[in-house]
Design an enzyme around this catalytic site. Structure first.
Site, mmCIF file in Angstrom:
data_model
loop_
_atom_site.group_PDB
_atom_site.id
_atom_site.type_symbol
_atom_site.label_atom_id
_atom_site.label_comp_id
_atom_site.label_asym_id
_atom_site.label_seq_id
_atom_site.Cartn_x
_atom_site.Cartn_y
_atom_site.Cartn_z
ATOM 1 N N SER A 266 0.895 -1.317 0.165
ATOM 2 C CA SER A 266 0.395 -0.156 -0.095
ATOM 3 C C SER A 266 1.015 1.629 0.301
ATOM 4 C CB SER A 266 -0.771 0.399 1.526
ATOM 5 O OG SER A 266 -0.171 -0.308 1.817
ATOM 6 N N ASP B 259 -5.187 6.917 9.694
ATOM 7 C CA ASP B 259 -4.607 6.164 10.099
ATOM 8 C C ASP B 259 -2.994 5.696 10.904
ATOM 9 O OD1 ASP B 259 -2.844 5.718 7.893
ATOM 10 O OD2 ASP B 259 -4.341 4.788 7.009
ATOM 11 N N HIS C 70 -0.407 5.572 6.914
ATOM 12 C CA HIS C 70 0.363 5.724 4.933
ATOM 13 C C HIS C 70 0.043 6.923 5.298
ATOM 14 C CE1 HIS C 70 -2.544 1.849 5.149
ATOM 15 N NE2 HIS C 70 -1.743 1.831 4.053
#
Length: 229
Positions: A54, A202, A205
């Protein structure tokens, strides 16, 4: 404060695993098939393939804000005839990456940037297995085209699995880079990890600004590889 940031970073890292699991199948179709098929490079240009999870996929952002797209902007600005290909899949482990590698390598790749392993560490996968998978990926890339330049992105994890595991995990990357004589990005998230101002809600990221720093971390190593190429 530093310990608090590290602990917070650990908590949100755990969230990444569950997040990645839920989205993995969708991302594989959307990112691995749609994105890669749409970025087939012309034969007249050379390609740089970013193969990761990711972090490479620019989770939570538009693709143009991720570091592979920012690398393309840098390439264009300095007049280098390369096309940057984003082959990131959220939640990807080294095992998952190894399984999809053959399909990815159907296209010619001049530079292969390998960014995998963080999800292995968060799940406590045996270090030997992670290292073997990364080595197998490197071997496959070399066997497909021995002239492909490989760049390995180093990763670090918090000590949730114990300090010994954490330290040995960190060593995987320089050890593999030395063994295979490939270029190493010491830590992909240097200057970004643990900084709430540079990460999404979060906490793991990178934001668009964080991705700019990640791009510079990559570019410092990549530009040397391109000059040799």
């Amino acid at each position: 404060m530093t310990n608090l940031l590290k602990f917070s970073y650990f908590l949100v890292l755990l969230a990444l695993v569950s997040c990645g699991e839920k989205q993995k199948e969708t991302e594989k179709k959307d990112s691995s098939i749609s994105r890669e098929s749409e970025t087939v490079t012309p034969s007249s240009t050379k390609s740089i393939l970013f193969f990761g999870n990711s972090l490479t996929a620019a989770y939570g952002l538009e693709e143009k804000e991720g570091f592979p797209a920012l690398i393309q902007n840098r390439l264009d600005s300095v007049g280098l005839n390369y096309t940057s290909i984003n082959s990131g899949v959220s939640g990807e482990t080294t095992s998952g990456g190894l399984n999809r590698l053959d399909w990815v390598l159907n296209q010619k790749v001049e530079v292969f940037v390998l960014e995998l392993g963080a999800n292995d560490g968060l799940r406590g996968i045996p270090l030997k297995e992670t290292k073997q998978n990364l080595q197998a990926i490197i071997d496959k890339v070399k066997s497909k085209n021995n002239s492909t330049k490989i760049v390995l992105a180093g990763m670090q994890i918090p000590p949730n699995m114990g300090q010994d595991y954490t330290n040995e995990f960190k060593k995987i990357y320089p050890d593999l880079a030395e063994k295979n004589q490939v270029e190493l990005i010491p830590f992909l998230l240097e200057g970004v990890a643990g900084n709430p101002d540079l990460n999404l809600e979060d906490g793991i990221h990178p934001t668009a600004e964080g991705q700019k720093i990640v791009m510079e971390n990559v570019w410092r190593v990549l530009k040397t590889v391109l000059s040799e190429n």
